[in-house]
Design a protein around this motif. Structure first.
Motif, PDB file in Angstrom:
ATOM      1  N   GLY A  66       7.349   4.311  -1.523  1.00  0.00           N
ATOM      2  CA  GLY A  66       6.337   4.264  -0.463  1.00  0.00           C
ATOM      3  C   GLY A  66       6.955   3.990   0.902  1.00  0.00           C
ATOM      4  O   GLY A  66       6.604   4.627   1.902  1.00  0.00           O
ATOM      5  N   ILE A  67       7.895   3.061   0.961  1.00  0.00           N
ATOM      6  CA  ILE A  67       8.576   2.753   2.231  1.00  0.00           C
ATOM      7  C   ILE A  67       9.383   3.961   2.697  1.00  0.00           C
ATOM      8  O   ILE A  67       9.388   4.302   3.878  1.00  0.00           O
ATOM      9  CB  ILE A  67       9.460   1.496   2.070  1.00  0.00           C
ATOM     10  N   MET A 102       1.982  -2.847  -9.038  1.00  0.00           N
ATOM     11  CA  MET A 102       2.864  -1.945  -8.336  1.00  0.00           C
ATOM     12  C   MET A 102       4.303  -2.394  -8.584  1.00  0.00           C
ATOM     13  O   MET A 102       4.644  -3.545  -8.397  1.00  0.00           O
ATOM     14  CB  MET A 102       2.543  -1.973  -6.838  1.00  0.00           C
ATOM     15  N   THR A 103       5.143  -1.466  -8.938  1.00  0.00           N
ATOM     16  CA  THR A 103       6.526  -1.807  -9.240  1.00  0.00           C
ATOM     17  C   THR A 103       7.387  -1.696  -7.983  1.00  0.00           C
ATOM     18  O   THR A 103       6.982  -1.122  -6.972  1.00  0.00           O
ATOM     19  CB  THR A 103       7.094  -0.857 -10.317  1.00  0.00           C
ATOM     20  N   ASN A 104       8.566  -2.255  -8.085  1.00  0.00           N
ATOM     21  CA  ASN A 104       9.508  -2.180  -6.965  1.00  0.00           C
ATOM     22  C   ASN A 104       9.895  -0.741  -6.658  1.00  0.00           C
ATOM     23  O   ASN A 104      10.158  -0.385  -5.520  1.00  0.00           O
ATOM     24  CB  ASN A 104      10.764  -2.998  -7.274  1.00  0.00           C
ATOM     25  N   LYS A 105       9.942   0.088  -7.684  1.00  0.00           N
ATOM     26  CA  LYS A 105      10.295   1.496  -7.509  1.00  0.00           C
ATOM     27  C   LYS A 105       9.222   2.197  -6.666  1.00  0.00           C
ATOM     28  O   LYS A 105       9.539   2.992  -5.786  1.00  0.00           O
ATOM     29  CB  LYS A 105      10.431   2.152  -8.878  1.00  0.00           C
ATOM     30  N   GLN A 106       7.971   1.908  -6.946  1.00  0.00           N
ATOM     31  CA  GLN A 106       6.869   2.512  -6.187  1.00  0.00           C
ATOM     32  C   GLN A 106       6.888   2.025  -4.736  1.00  0.00           C
ATOM     33  O   GLN A 106       6.645   2.797  -3.813  1.00  0.00           O
ATOM     34  CB  GLN A 106       5.518   2.165  -6.828  1.00  0.00           C
ATOM     35  N   GLN A 107       7.156   0.749  -4.541  1.00  0.00           N
ATOM     36  CA  GLN A 107       7.216   0.210  -3.182  1.00  0.00           C
ATOM     37  C   GLN A 107       8.363   0.849  -2.401  1.00  0.00           C
ATOM     38  O   GLN A 107       8.207   1.205  -1.235  1.00  0.00           O
ATOM     39  CB  GLN A 107       7.396  -1.307  -3.210  1.00  0.00           C
ATOM     40  N   GLY A 108       9.517   0.991  -3.017  1.00  0.00           N
ATOM     41  CA  GLY A 108      10.659   1.632  -2.371  1.00  0.00           C
ATOM     42  C   GLY A 108      10.351   3.071  -2.004  1.00  0.00           C
ATOM     43  O   GLY A 108      10.685   3.530  -0.905  1.00  0.00           O
TER      44      GLY A 108
END
Length: 161
Positions: A9-10, A1-7
């Protein structure tokens, strides 16, 4: 999971929570109960900015007015709007507070601001006393009449005969 996906998602999670809280009426409740803070907080902020030496003393006049009005509205919101029938003279007092703060903290200490605040305070006290006498004073009159009536009925005078 990339940081872009986590951002992403949040962000989606946050939007979902906000929508859910909105549908549950949380924001409506906060808006109904605490809206006077939108008047109170700017008043306090203006005072803070003066005492931080960012703004001149003249800003204390609207700061005192906003702070007083915010407190009046907060009291009415929490205690019920019926209490405004007793608190309305404090709208005049809000201007007196602002003028007095300006008098006390201004470098030139304008005497006219002091006189204006004193006159407005006296007007507030007169209107508050009249309001209290008009609204609850009738109870004191009724109690006084009852006491006088009871004294007249039950007080036995000593007869000279």
């Amino acid at each position: 999971m990339t940081n872009k996906q986590q951002g992403l998602g949040i962000g989606i999670l946050f939007v979902g929570i906000v929508i859910l809280l909105g549908k549950l009426g949380v924001f409506n409740f906060i808006g109904e109960v605490f809206w006077p803070l939108f008047i109170l907080i700017p008043g306090i902020l203006l005072q803070f900015l003066y005492f931080s030496r960012v703004l001149p003393a003249g800003i204390l006049i609207p700061a005192g007015i906003l702070t007083t009005y915010g407190l009046i509205f907060l009291i009415c919101n929490l205690a019920g709007w019926e209490s405004l029938q007793y608190l309305w003279p404090f709208f005049i007092f809000g201007v007196a507070v602002g003028m007095y703060e300006y008098y006390v903290y201004s470098q030139d200490r304008p005497h006219s601001a002091y006189i204006a605040s004193l006159i407005l305070t006296i007007i507030t006290v007169v209107f508050l006393a009249a309001t209290l006498l008009w609204t609850i004073g009738i109870y004191f009159i009724a109690i006084g009449l009852i006491v006088v009536g009871l004294v007249l009925v039950f007080w036995k005078r000593k007869s000279k005969w």
